[in-house]
Motif scaffolding. Structure first.
Motif, mmCIF file in Angstrom:
data_model
loop_
_atom_site.group_PDB
_atom_site.id
_atom_site.type_symbol
_atom_site.label_atom_id
_atom_site.label_comp_id
_atom_site.label_asym_id
_atom_site.label_seq_id
_atom_site.Cartn_x
_atom_site.Cartn_y
_atom_site.Cartn_z
ATOM 1 N N LEU A 295 0.842 -1.194 0.000
ATOM 2 C CA LEU A 295 0.000 0.000 0.000
ATOM 3 C C LEU A 295 0.875 1.241 0.000
ATOM 4 C CD1 LEU A 295 -2.496 -1.088 2.804
ATOM 5 C CD2 LEU A 295 -2.989 -1.048 0.358
ATOM 6 N N THR A 296 0.439 2.256 -0.730
ATOM 7 C CA THR A 296 1.106 3.557 -0.702
ATOM 8 C C THR A 296 0.068 4.632 -0.415
ATOM 9 O OG1 THR A 296 0.818 3.851 -3.097
ATOM 10 C CG2 THR A 296 2.869 2.827 -2.346
ATOM 11 N N GLY A 297 0.506 5.714 0.203
ATOM 12 C CA GLY A 297 -0.399 6.812 0.507
ATOM 13 C C GLY A 297 -1.372 6.500 1.622
ATOM 14 N N VAL A 298 -1.064 5.516 2.455
ATOM 15 C CA VAL A 298 -1.919 5.134 3.580
ATOM 16 C C VAL A 298 -1.121 5.363 4.858
ATOM 17 C CG1 VAL A 298 -3.253 3.296 4.663
ATOM 18 C CG2 VAL A 298 -3.089 3.412 2.164
ATOM 19 N N VAL A 299 -1.484 6.378 5.612
ATOM 20 C CA VAL A 299 -0.698 6.748 6.784
ATOM 21 C C VAL A 299 -0.786 5.654 7.839
ATOM 22 C CG1 VAL A 299 -0.962 9.212 6.353
ATOM 23 C CG2 VAL A 299 -2.612 8.041 7.814
ATOM 24 N N PRO A 300 0.286 5.450 8.596
ATOM 25 C CA PRO A 300 0.293 4.372 9.585
ATOM 26 C C PRO A 300 -0.744 4.528 10.696
ATOM 27 C CG PRO A 300 2.525 5.052 9.071
ATOM 28 C CD PRO A 300 1.616 6.045 8.422
ATOM 29 N N THR A 301 -1.279 5.717 10.876
ATOM 30 C CA THR A 301 -2.255 5.894 11.937
ATOM 31 C C THR A 301 -3.659 5.490 11.519
ATOM 32 O OG1 THR A 301 -2.508 8.204 11.253
ATOM 33 C CG2 THR A 301 -0.972 7.748 13.048
ATOM 34 N N GLN A 302 -3.867 5.150 10.243
ATOM 35 C CA GLN A 302 -5.194 4.719 9.819
ATOM 36 C C GLN A 302 -5.512 3.334 10.355
ATOM 37 O OE1 GLN A 302 -4.889 5.565 5.424
ATOM 38 N NE2 GLN A 302 -6.986 6.241 5.767
ATOM 39 N N THR A 303 -6.765 3.130 10.660
ATOM 40 C CA THR A 303 -7.231 1.823 11.100
ATOM 41 C C THR A 303 -7.628 1.008 9.877
ATOM 42 O OG1 THR A 303 -8.027 2.717 13.189
ATOM 43 C CG2 THR A 303 -8.915 0.605 12.511
ATOM 44 N N LEU A 304 -6.828 0.015 9.585
ATOM 45 C CA LEU A 304 -7.111 -0.869 8.450
ATOM 46 C C LEU A 304 -7.671 -2.191 8.957
ATOM 47 C CD1 LEU A 304 -3.917 -0.412 6.245
ATOM 48 C CD2 LEU A 304 -6.078 0.834 6.125
ATOM 49 N N ALA A 305 -8.497 -2.823 8.151
ATOM 50 C CA ALA A 305 -9.023 -4.135 8.498
ATOM 51 C C ALA A 305 -9.201 -4.948 7.224
ATOM 52 C CB ALA A 305 -10.354 -4.009 9.231
ATOM 53 N N LEU A 306 -8.864 -6.221 7.282
ATOM 54 C CA LEU A 306 -8.974 -7.135 6.156
ATOM 55 C C LEU A 306 -10.114 -8.119 6.403
ATOM 56 C CD1 LEU A 306 -5.178 -7.848 5.706
ATOM 57 C CD2 LEU A 306 -6.625 -6.741 3.983
ATOM 58 N N PHE A 307 -10.868 -8.415 5.352
ATOM 59 C CA PHE A 307 -11.987 -9.349 5.426
ATOM 60 C C PHE A 307 -11.867 -10.348 4.279
ATOM 61 C CE2 PHE A 307 -13.256 -5.530 7.537
ATOM 62 C CZ PHE A 307 -14.089 -5.921 8.572
ATOM 63 N N ASP A 308 -12.145 -11.609 4.555
ATOM 64 C CA ASP A 308 -11.966 -12.605 3.505
ATOM 65 C C ASP A 308 -13.092 -12.548 2.486
ATOM 66 O OD1 ASP A 308 -13.409 -13.477 5.738
ATOM 67 O OD2 ASP A 308 -13.154 -15.566 5.256
ATOM 68 N N ARG A 309 -12.713 -12.837 1.244
ATOM 69 C CA ARG A 309 -13.661 -12.900 0.133
ATOM 70 C C ARG A 309 -14.182 -14.325 -0.024
ATOM 71 N NH1 ARG A 309 -10.368 -10.251 -4.854
ATOM 72 N NH2 ARG A 309 -9.627 -12.405 -4.829
ATOM 73 N N VAL A 310 -15.319 -14.453 -0.674
ATOM 74 C CA VAL A 310 -15.806 -15.777 -1.070
ATOM 75 C C VAL A 310 -14.738 -16.429 -1.952
ATOM 76 C CG1 VAL A 310 -17.524 -17.021 -2.428
ATOM 77 C CG2 VAL A 310 -18.248 -15.182 -0.888
ATOM 78 N N GLY A 311 -14.372 -17.635 -1.661
ATOM 79 C CA GLY A 311 -13.363 -18.341 -2.450
ATOM 80 C C GLY A 311 -11.970 -18.129 -1.912
ATOM 81 N N SER A 312 -11.368 -16.991 -2.203
ATOM 82 C CA SER A 312 -10.015 -16.698 -1.740
ATOM 83 C C SER A 312 -9.787 -15.194 -1.856
ATOM 84 C CB SER A 312 -8.966 -17.458 -2.559
ATOM 85 O OG SER A 312 -8.972 -17.019 -3.913
ATOM 86 N N GLY A 313 -8.655 -14.748 -1.322
ATOM 87 C CA GLY A 313 -8.345 -13.320 -1.374
ATOM 88 C C GLY A 313 -9.028 -12.550 -0.261
ATOM 89 N N LEU A 314 -8.741 -11.237 -0.217
ATOM 90 C CA LEU A 314 -9.174 -10.399 0.898
ATOM 91 C C LEU A 314 -9.652 -9.038 0.415
ATOM 92 C CD1 LEU A 314 -6.022 -11.145 3.070
ATOM 93 C CD2 LEU A 314 -8.314 -12.030 3.565
#
Length: 439
Positions: A295-314
């Motif tokens: 990722l670029t342009g995403v400041v470290p203080t942002q709250t990020l969260a990942l969620f799984d997709r149907v099948g595979s990937g996020l």
């Protein structure tokens, strides 16, 4: 108004080298686990039976029937539809669940968690010293079946029972525990003496979870990821390649997709420059891929969260907007699909045996004190929604609502709807459950 964030399947935790004594949960600042959040990806193979023969988020047909051509499920004008069998049924009577004598001055009741047997765990967090977590367990009929106490912990539902990790003492020494559906302890590791935790744990849809250990070395703080199975045994352990300084740069996020591939993200100013995040994939066997500029342009203080997709990937969220997606083992993120971008202020959970998404609202003000969960097919087609109404007029902020491992929906009432005595030191915490609603 920016929403109050719940805790998800995949979670973001600030890299806190001495765990705080206020706030709720074990270092959690993200959406609810999808195990859990809750979130929230479930511990099971997509569309198949989980360990123990329990389908994750269900394999039932829902409230389909004949849909007169609207694509809501069942027979869609005689033509196959991406929504066949996915539409939610009508919302019926809820199973009431309540705990009592909760001190809401010095603590807080939090979102529930559900395992594959339909057992529900509620959480009360006492923020005074010592900071403790009290979990109360209920069967699908709403009968209390047990309790478990821990130190600064939260749960991830499994096919049968729950897993979690503690944060003990000023140095946040951590252990891992495994519980049966009624809260009985099946396993507990010994806290590391020379290691501590950054509060990171994330659900593994194949069963178990990812748990982080931190080591203080001459090169800096080193993060080790343990991939644990549902018994607490270590499948593999891998060290992230970059050392961390104590402070704001130390943000780490991790998630596992539905094929068992693990993605770790971390703030990477030293490697790639300001406002960048590095990433590294680990396949189900723990084989590491190359370090990538994720990722670029995403400041470290942002709250990020990942969620799984149907099948595979996020999918990737900043806690309010959906900002990207990544294929399994890919070298970079692409734009989130348009159907998801328009659904701001939401989290995702698997539904219908991992074949569809439950789009779950974050907490917010509501004129009718109600929350609506939408079912969306894997291709982005809306398959209908279900509204869960507390009643009694408007509420300034709704309570958390989650979809559990087996598709059970659990809605927590707002704190303003609870009954308190002793100057709010003895309060009820009330939940309403719809067992296997999205199975």
């Amino acid at each position: 108004m920016r929403p109050v964030l719940l805790r998800p399947a995949a979670l973001l935790f600030m890299f806190a080298f001495a765990c705080g004594t206020t706030g709720s949960g074990f270092g959690s600042t993200g959406p609810t686990s999808d195990a859990g959040a809750t979130p929230v990806a479930d511990a099971g193979t997509p569309g198949a039976a989980d360990a123990g023969g329990v389908a994750d988020a269900g394999t039932g047909t829902g409230g389909g029937g004949i849909d007169a051509g609207t694509g809501g499920g069942g027979i869609d004008g005689g033509t196959a539809s991406s929504c066949d069998g996915l539409a939610p049924a009508a919302v019926g009577a809820a199973v009431p669940i309540q705990t009592v004598d909760n001190d809401l001055v010095n603590g807080v009741c939090e979102a529930a968690e559900v395992d594959g047997t339909g057992h529900i765990a509620t959480t009360y967090e006492l923020n005074n010293q010592p900071h403790t977590s009290l979990f109360t367990f209920f069967d699908p009929a709403g009968t209390r079946t047990g309790a478990y106490g821990a130190v600064r912990a939260h749960l991830i539902g499994q096919a049968s029972g729950f897993m979690g990790a503690e944060c003990i003492g000023a140095q946040c020494q951590s252990d891992v525990f495994v519980l049966d559906p009624n809260g009985g302890q099946l396993f507990k590791s010994t806290p590391g003496v020379t290691e501590f935790s950054n509060g990171l744990q994330a659900n593994n849809p194949l069963g178990g979870m990812i748990h982080a250990r931190v080591q203080n070395t001459s090169a800096g703080f080193i993060v080790v990821l343990d991939n644990l199975d549902a018994t607490g045994a270590v499948r593999w352990s891998r060290t992230l390649p970059d050392p961390f300084a104590a402070g704001a740069q130390g943000f780490v996020q991790v998630a596992v997709d539905r094929m068992g591939n693990t993605l770790a993200l971390w703030a990477s100013t030293a490697r790639f420059g300001a406002n960048t995040w590095a990433g590294e994939w680990f396949d189900p066997a723990g084989n590491a891929g190359p370090v990538l500029e994720a990722l670029t342009g995403v400041v470290p203080t942002q709250t990020l969260a990942l969620f799984d997709r149907v099948g595979s990937g996020l999918f990737l969220s900043d806690g309010f907007h959906w900002i990207g997606q990544i294929d399994a083992l890919a070298t970079g993120f692409t734009a989130a699909p348009s159907w998801l971008v328009t659904r701001i202020n939401t989290t995702l959970h698997m539904a219908r045996g991992g074949t569809a998404y439950a789009v779950v609202p974050l907490q917010s003000a509501s004129a009718n004190c109600e929350q609506t969960i939408e079912v969306v097919a894997a291709d982005g087609t809306s398959c209908g929604s279900a509204t869960f109404t507390v009643g009694g007029g408007a509420c300034d902020t709704t309570g958390p609502i989650i979809v559990g491992y087996d598709g059970t929906v659990v809605q927590q009432l707002p704190a303003t709807r609870e009954t308190c005595t002793a100057a709010n030191h003895q309060c009820t915490c009330t939940y309403r459950a719809w067992p296997a609603f999205l199975r």
